[in-house]
Design an enzyme around this catalytic site. Structure first.
Site, PDB file in Angstrom:
ATOM      1  N   ARG A  17     -37.404 -19.134  11.879  1.00  0.00           N
ATOM      2  CA  ARG A  17     -38.179 -20.379  11.769  1.00  0.00           C
ATOM      3  C   ARG A  17     -38.971 -20.601  13.048  1.00  0.00           C
ATOM      4  NH1 ARG A  17     -35.383 -25.799   9.437  1.00  0.00           N
ATOM      5  NH2 ARG A  17     -36.763 -26.738  10.973  1.00  0.00           N
ATOM      6  N   ARG A  70     -30.134 -20.098  15.287  1.00  0.00           N
ATOM      7  CA  ARG A  70     -30.773 -20.108  13.964  1.00  0.00           C
ATOM      8  C   ARG A  70     -32.146 -19.444  14.037  1.00  0.00           C
ATOM      9  NH1 ARG A  70     -31.716 -25.754  10.992  1.00  0.00           N
ATOM     10  NH2 ARG A  70     -33.575 -25.843  12.268  1.00  0.00           N
ATOM     11  N   ARG A 115     -38.612 -31.667  19.422  1.00  0.00           N
ATOM     12  CA  ARG A 115     -37.963 -32.214  18.214  1.00  0.00           C
ATOM     13  C   ARG A 115     -36.807 -33.131  18.577  1.00  0.00           C
ATOM     14  NH1 ARG A 115     -36.576 -26.851  15.631  1.00  0.00           N
ATOM     15  NH2 ARG A 115     -35.625 -27.967  13.895  1.00  0.00           N
ATOM     16  N   LYS A 156     -27.118 -30.586   8.840  1.00  0.00           N
ATOM     17  CA  LYS A 156     -27.493 -31.314   7.611  1.00  0.00           C
ATOM     18  C   LYS A 156     -27.625 -30.361   6.425  1.00  0.00           C
ATOM     19  CE  LYS A 156     -31.291 -33.251   9.280  1.00  0.00           C
ATOM     20  NZ  LYS A 156     -31.357 -32.888  10.717  1.00  0.00           N
ATOM     21  N   ARG A 216     -36.771 -40.308   8.364  1.00  0.00           N
ATOM     22  CA  ARG A 216     -36.734 -39.971   9.789  1.00  0.00           C
ATOM     23  C   ARG A 216     -37.349 -41.085  10.636  1.00  0.00           C
ATOM     24  NH1 ARG A 216     -36.638 -34.054   8.965  1.00  0.00           N
ATOM     25  NH2 ARG A 216     -36.240 -32.972  10.914  1.00  0.00           N
TER      26      ARG A 216
HETATM   27  P1  AMP Z   1     -36.376 -30.033   9.059  1.00  0.00           P
HETATM   28  O1  AMP Z   1     -36.343 -28.796   8.238  1.00  0.00           O
HETATM   29  O2  AMP Z   1     -35.779 -31.224   8.358  1.00  0.00           O
HETATM   30  O3  AMP Z   1     -35.796 -29.831  10.445  1.00  0.00           O
HETATM   31  O4  AMP Z   1     -37.916 -30.399   9.281  1.00  0.00           O
HETATM   32  C1  AMP Z   1     -38.804 -29.523   9.990  1.00  0.00           C
HETATM   33  C2  AMP Z   1     -40.043 -30.284  10.425  1.00  0.00           C
HETATM   34  O5  AMP Z   1     -40.722 -30.816   9.270  1.00  0.00           O
HETATM   35  C3  AMP Z   1     -39.786 -31.491  11.314  1.00  0.00           C
HETATM   36  O6  AMP Z   1     -39.658 -31.147  12.693  1.00  0.00           O
HETATM   37  C4  AMP Z   1     -41.032 -32.339  11.049  1.00  0.00           C
HETATM   38  O7  AMP Z   1     -42.152 -31.833  11.732  1.00  0.00           O
HETATM   39  C5  AMP Z   1     -41.271 -32.096   9.546  1.00  0.00           C
HETATM   40  N1  AMP Z   1     -40.546 -33.108   8.724  1.00  0.00           N
HETATM   41  C6  AMP Z   1     -39.508 -32.882   7.861  1.00  0.00           C
HETATM   42  N2  AMP Z   1     -39.090 -34.017   7.289  1.00  0.00           N
HETATM   43  C7  AMP Z   1     -39.875 -35.005   7.795  1.00  0.00           C
HETATM   44  C8  AMP Z   1     -39.919 -36.412   7.623  1.00  0.00           C
HETATM   45  N3  AMP Z   1     -39.044 -37.060   6.816  1.00  0.00           N
HETATM   46  N4  AMP Z   1     -40.863 -37.113   8.310  1.00  0.00           N
HETATM   47  C9  AMP Z   1     -41.742 -36.488   9.134  1.00  0.00           C
HETATM   48  N5  AMP Z   1     -41.744 -35.174   9.362  1.00  0.00           N
HETATM   49  C10 AMP Z   1     -40.821 -34.418   8.701  1.00  0.00           C
END
Ligand code: AMP
Length: 190
Positions: free
Chosen positions: A134, A128, A145, A14, A89
């Protein structure tokens, strides 16, 4: 306005595809993951709450994310369109996004669903983790996840199909090949 939801499991590409879309179409980028990581770094109240969920691979509660998104959206009032990366999400987040955009006289234009095999997702995320450092890119958190993705996030594909906005993109192959498919999908709705 061109509002794109870039969708897919963790590790589906993404962020990478978002960067290319932004360059090609001049969209504003909203990544809820990036916003949350900045909040954590700044040790804000939201950041402190979010950290507990993120480190366990769980979703941050909808109310907090929806409030946060509304604020970010307001700061981007003059934009040509937005790419939503990592949001929505959950179904409540998708419904809230529709309301927020409708209130601003616009809507989601397309949802691009990057489809990648599970084994490849895990390999990409572990790789990654080595590069980006991260903290949620470790095997245990990756597995939760992915489980959260399947139970809470994947149903959004059906939601956007019913809205007539779903576009499946084969997310395997080179970054360039995938971007070609992404461009075809965006150009088809423009
Ligand atoms: P990402 O960078 O998009 O993979 O997000 C990392 C983490 O942030 C996710 O595993 C969630 O814990 C939290 N997170 C990011 N976006 C959302 C969302 N739209 N709703 C809930 N948690 C989120």
């Amino acid at each position: 306005m061109l509002n794109v939801v870039i969708f897919g499991a963790p590790g589906s590409g993404k962020g990478t595809q978002s960067e290319l879309i932004i360059k090609a179409y001049g969209l504003d980028h909203i990544s809820t993951g990036d916003v949350l990581r900045a909040e954590i770094k700044g040790q804000t109240e939201l950041g402190n709450i979010a950290e507990g969920y993120i480190s366990k691979g769980q979703l941050v509660p909808d109310e907090l994310i929806i409030d946060m998104l509304a604020k970010v959206l307001d700061s981007k009032k003059t934009s040509e369109g937005v790419i939503f990366d990592g949001f929505p999400r959950t179904i409540p987040q998708a419904k809230a996004l529709k309301v927020m955009l409708n209130e601003r006289g616009t809507d989601v234009s397309v949802m691009l669903n990057l489809e990648v095999a599970e084994e490849e997702l895990i390999q990409r995320l572990l790789k990654r983790g080595e590069i980006s450092g991260r903290s949620d890119d470790n095997l245990e958190t990756i597995k939760s996840r992915l489980a959260v993705y399947h139970s809470q996030t994947a149903p959004l594909a059906t939601y956007y199909m019913e809205e007539g906005k779903h576009s499946a993109i084969k997310g395997m192959g080179t970054v360039e090949d995938i971007f070609t498919r992404v461009q075809e999908a965006i150009n088809a709705i423009k």
